[in-house]
Scaffold this active site. Structure first.
Site, mmCIF file in Angstrom:
data_model
loop_
_atom_site.group_PDB
_atom_site.id
_atom_site.type_symbol
_atom_site.label_atom_id
_atom_site.label_comp_id
_atom_site.label_asym_id
_atom_site.label_seq_id
_atom_site.Cartn_x
_atom_site.Cartn_y
_atom_site.Cartn_z
ATOM 1 C CE LYS A 95 -2.983 2.759 2.894
ATOM 2 N NZ LYS A 95 -3.696 2.896 4.174
ATOM 3 N N GLY A 156 -8.347 9.045 9.178
ATOM 4 C CA GLY A 156 -8.673 9.190 10.590
ATOM 5 C C GLY A 156 -9.794 10.158 10.914
ATOM 6 C CB ALA A 183 -8.189 7.152 4.133
ATOM 7 N N GLY A 184 -10.866 7.559 5.832
ATOM 8 C CA GLY A 184 -11.925 8.540 6.053
ATOM 9 C C GLY A 184 -13.276 7.967 6.417
ATOM 10 C CG ASN A 205 -6.462 0.846 11.409
ATOM 11 O OD1 ASN A 205 -5.281 0.641 11.194
ATOM 12 N ND2 ASN A 205 -6.964 0.549 12.602
ATOM 13 C CB THR A 206 -9.415 5.410 12.670
ATOM 14 O OG1 THR A 206 -8.080 5.574 12.183
ATOM 15 C CG2 THR A 206 -9.587 6.209 13.944
#
EC number: 2.8.1.10
Lengths: 256, 65
Positions: A95, A156, A183-184, A205-206
């Site tokens: 990645k 994040g 992301a996001g 992830n977050t």
């Protein structure tokens, strides 16, 4: 099922391994998500052997590992990090992150293309973390990337799909290129929205790691991904401005 | 000689990258290395000389997103 660089993957959900409150929570989140791909990183260790327990845990998950170049701000840094990651994790999947802006963590388009060109030539299977920019996407494909990972919103933030128009345009412009929203994403509904738009998978992830109950949130996202994909495949109706009765008017009782 | 390992100054008598890892107690670890920002494969460490002022990076698997 999606196919990335000739490898079919069983799940449309990829999950990061950072920020979990404990290794047990990480493991439980992966089990409930059904994710087939885990993102990992390479980092300096404060003490020798510090990373061994983590690496053992990830291997026990039985998922494909995709290292990242997170935190790299130049093509050179990213290329060196990718080379180290390939040796360490025994995979040519990477990645690719080349960060160009400290506050938004927006990719540096020039550094991204430069690094992707070098890595693709070296046989890496590059998954570039990119914006939804059409021209940048074309350059990355020219560089040899066969998958794109456009951001939903800055890393994040949990904002979801910040630029749906741009993402729709990207999806429409390159209909045959596997694309992963990376992301996001913050809520399961964001994942469903991405999948309804025709994206092939999501990476998050977050949103899971920082949830009150990460394993439950992982399952919620997995359900949303399935629902969104099924909705995409089923073909959604076009919205319209004026009402249209869903019950037939013919045969209506005359009561006034 | 003085080198820098993961951003920290270190004094070593090693002459190769492999010897430096041994001296630092890292030769048994699952690690990847770079010398002066260039990747050095594990197989090449023994034949990679180091010099005063060199910067060695030693990385290991960690959590990531």
């Amino acid at each position: 099922m999606p196919d990335f660089y000739g490898t079919p993957v069983a799940s449309r959900m990829m999950l990061g391994t950072a920020q979990y409150p404990s290794p047990a929570t990480l493991e439980a989140a992966f089990r409930r998500s059904g994710a087939g791909i885990a993102t990992v990183s390479v980092r300096r260790e404060a003490a020798a052997g510090e990373g061994a327990p983590f690496w053992a845990l990830v291997r026990d998950l039985g998922v494909r590992v995709m290292p990242n170049t997170a935190g790299c701000h130049t093509a050179r840094e990213a290329v060196t990090t990718a080379r180290m990651a390939r040796e360490l994790f025994g995979t040519d999947w990477i990645k690719l992150e080349v960060i160009g802006h400290a506050d938004t963590l927006q990719p540096d388009p020039w550094g991204l293309v430069e690094a992707a060109t070098i890595l693709c030539a070296e046989g890496f299977r590059v998954f570039p973390y990119t914006t939804e920019d059409l021209v940048l996407a074309a350059r990355l494909l020219d560089a040899g990337c066969e998958v794109l990972m456009p951001w939903g919103a800055p890393i994040g933030t949990g904002m979801g799909l910040a630029n749906p128009y741009g993402l729709r345009a990207l999806r429409a412009q390159f209909p045959d290129v596997p694309m992963v929203i990376d992301a996001g994403l913050g809520r399961p509904s964001h994942a469903a929205e991405a999948m309804e738009m025709g994206f092939d998978a999501i990476l998050l992830n977050t949103a899971v790691a920082r949830a009150d109950d990460p394993p439950a949130m992982a399952e919620a996202f997995a359900s949303a991904v399935k629902a969104g994909r099924l909705g995409y495949e089923a073909g959604a109706m076009e919205p319209r401005d004026m009402a249209a009765p869903s019950t037939p008017l013919i045969g209506r009782a005359f009561l006034s | 000689m003085r080198i820098t390992v993961n951003g920290t100054p270190e004094e070593v008598t090693a002459t190769t990258l492999a010897e430096a890892l041994t001296a630092l107690g890292r030769d048994g670890d699952t690690v990847a290395t770079a010398l002066n920002e260039e990747f050095v494969p594990a197989a090449a460490r023994a034949a990679t000389p180091i010099a005063p002022g060199d910067r060695i990076e030693i990385v290991a698997p960690r959590q990531g997103g």
